[in-house]
Design an enzyme around this catalytic site. Structure first.
Site, PDB file in Angstrom:
ATOM      1  N   GLU A   1      -5.520  -7.942  -1.389  1.00  0.00           N
ATOM      2  CA  GLU A   1      -6.257  -7.916  -0.122  1.00  0.00           C
ATOM      3  C   GLU A   1      -7.715  -7.620  -0.403  1.00  0.00           C
ATOM      4  O   GLU A   1      -8.029  -6.738  -1.205  1.00  0.00           O
ATOM      5  CB  GLU A   1      -5.719  -6.838   0.828  1.00  0.00           C
TER       6      GLU A   1
ATOM      7  N   GLU B   1       0.823  -1.213   0.000  1.00  0.00           N
ATOM      8  CA  GLU B   1       0.000   0.000   0.000  1.00  0.00           C
ATOM      9  C   GLU B   1       0.858   1.265   0.000  1.00  0.00           C
ATOM     10  O   GLU B   1       0.812   2.078   0.923  1.00  0.00           O
ATOM     11  CB  GLU B   1      -0.969  -0.011   1.184  1.00  0.00           C
TER      12      GLU B   1
END
Length: 467
Positions: A366, A178
């Site tokens: 995810e 991320e």
């Protein structure tokens, strides 16, 4: 009625975790201290000023769910569930305890050898995140983290070490988890990150250069490596057809596409350079940086997807929560217990957007539902709500494949219950496997299969045909 395409043969059904959220053994076998290790229970922004670990304070990362000692049992459960892929991260400080050593810690390298061997024994493909929110503390306190260009060299020494060590065991790699959330102290290692946008911009540049160097060097070490980027990427809707809200949506979406553009197209978008200039930010680039970015574009895109948001110029709009950020509430969507808005169709939107923009293979790195789960007296967890969430998202993913989007994998988040990154809770559960541990690490640590375990088992074994 036209039938949806099947998931491609060899589709990577799996689950995802990170080292600091589930390994535990934070100071065993030569492991050093990373920034997350000094975060006490509570907000991830509560960084102690003296950077010390205090007695009688609970630190969630120290014990995790003890995967360091239970990896054989856990991987055996993953195999039973039918997982074809397991996304995990390597703890930088297990390999280089301070981050700046020249020689690695052999005990740390051996641990991951053993983990990968156990996975490969069961036919589970490793996907490794190189850095997942766990910068070595020493690099933050002594070098000012990623603001210091030397950190690129320390990182590349780490990369070189693990690429050479595991070149015959790991094919799929991700550089930074991320990367669009790498903007605070815990990720950048810059003490005054929130008040120094110039230092953040420079640090992000160093990370982007490091990521590109990783792709270039990785392909030299093993041309079969597939090296991807990882970003939190969700849809943002304008609140209405007010042009001002649409422009607000575009500016907010750019906070994501900046990172995907640089790592897939190989150059800074013009608007970003103008934004820096208008803010008085002068990036220090060395000769060759732009060429490195161009040559080091990624092989595939990994992204996390949990919820969507709304863009509006209305400062009084009702707000809710999202993944590590605040979001404007969408009246058309329901939310989980933490306010994250559930939007399966949004996944279809962003998958098509990413494919249209870059035409590179995509892995959903995810996706999952964080909820409170109840372990019954007969040791069962009836999590039909999780099954519903996942089923609806996977269905949208299947539609995307029918629309021509090249999705090659799905590793749902927290396939086994782990410590939450945003809240440090253990009671915020995502897994198919229940771990008997409360928010303060109390419990037996025994593993129990939830109802979703058996559901996902059918999904994996049928290659997505049984939802």
């Amino acid at each position: 009625m036209k039938k949806d395409k099947q998931f491609p043969e060899g589709f990577l059904w799996g689950g995802a975790t990170s080292a600091y959220q589930f390994e535990g053994a934070w100071n065993e076998d030569g492991k050093g201290v990373n920034i997350v290790d000094i975060l006490p229970h509570g907000s991830r922004e509560a960084v102690p000023k003296d950077h010390k670990i205090l007695p009688d304070v609970f630190y969630p990362s120290h014990g995790g769910i003890d995967f360091y000692h239970t990896y054989k049992e856990d991987i055996r459960l993953f195999k039973e569930m039918g997982m074809k892929c397991f996304r995990m991260s390597i703890a930088w400080t297990r390999i280089f305890p301070n981050g700046d050593e020249k020689e690695p810690n052999e005990e740390g390298l051996k641990f991951y050898d053993d983990v990968f061997d156990e996975m490969l024994k069961y036919g589970i493909e490793p996907q490794v995140t190189i850095v997942h929110f766990d910068l070595p503390l020493h690099l933050a306190t002594e070098y000012d983290g990623w603001y210091n260009r030397k950190t690129i060299d320390f990182y590349m020494n780490y990369v070189e070490t693990i690429f050479n060590r595991y070149k015959n065991k790991v094919k799929y790699w991700l550089t930074f988890n991320e990367i669009n959330f790498c903007k605070d102290y815990t990720n950048l290692g810059i003490t005054e990150a929130l008040s120094r946008p110039d230092k953040v911009a420079q640090a992000v540049h160093h990370m982007l250069v490091a990521a590109a160097k990783t792709v270039i060097r990785g392909h030299e070490i093993n041309p079969e490596f597939q090296i991807g980027m990882m970003i939190n990427y969700s849809e943002i809707y304008p609140e209405d057809c007010n042009p001002e809200n649409m422009w607000k949506r575009i500016t907010e979406k750019r906070l994501r596409t900046f990172y995907t553009d640089v790592q897939n197209k190989g150059f800074y978008p013009e608007w970003k350079l103008i934004e820096y200039k208008n803010a008085g930010i002068e990036l220090k680039m060395e000769d060759g940086d732009l060429e490195t970015l161009k040559a080091g574009t990624v092989d595939y895109i990994g992204f996390s997807y949990y919820s969507t948001s709304v863009a509006t110029v209305n400062v009084d709009a009702k707000r809710t929560a999202s993944n590590l950020e605040s979001a404007v509430k969408n009246p058309y969507l329901k939310a989980n217990d933490w306010g994250w808005q559930i939007d399966p169709v949004g996944l279809r939107i962003v998958l098509n957007e990413l494919w249209d923009r870059y035409h590179k293979p995509i892995i959903i790195s995810e996706n999952g539902l964080g909820t409170y789960d109840t372990l019954t007296t007969d040791k069962k967890v009836h999590d039909d709500y999780r099954i519903k969430y996942l089923k609806e998202h996977i269905h949208q993913m299947k539609i995307c494949i029918d629309e021509g989007v090249k999705v090659i994998g799905y590793t749902s988040w927290g396939c086994i219950d782990i410590v939450s990154a945003g809240t440090s809770e253990r009671s915020k559960r995502y897994g198919y496997i229940y771990v008997d541990s409360d928010d303060y690490g109390k419990g037996t640590m025994k593993r129990y299969k939830k109802d979703s375990f058996y559901w996902y088992q059918k999904v994996c074994q049928s290659n997505g045909e049984e939802l």
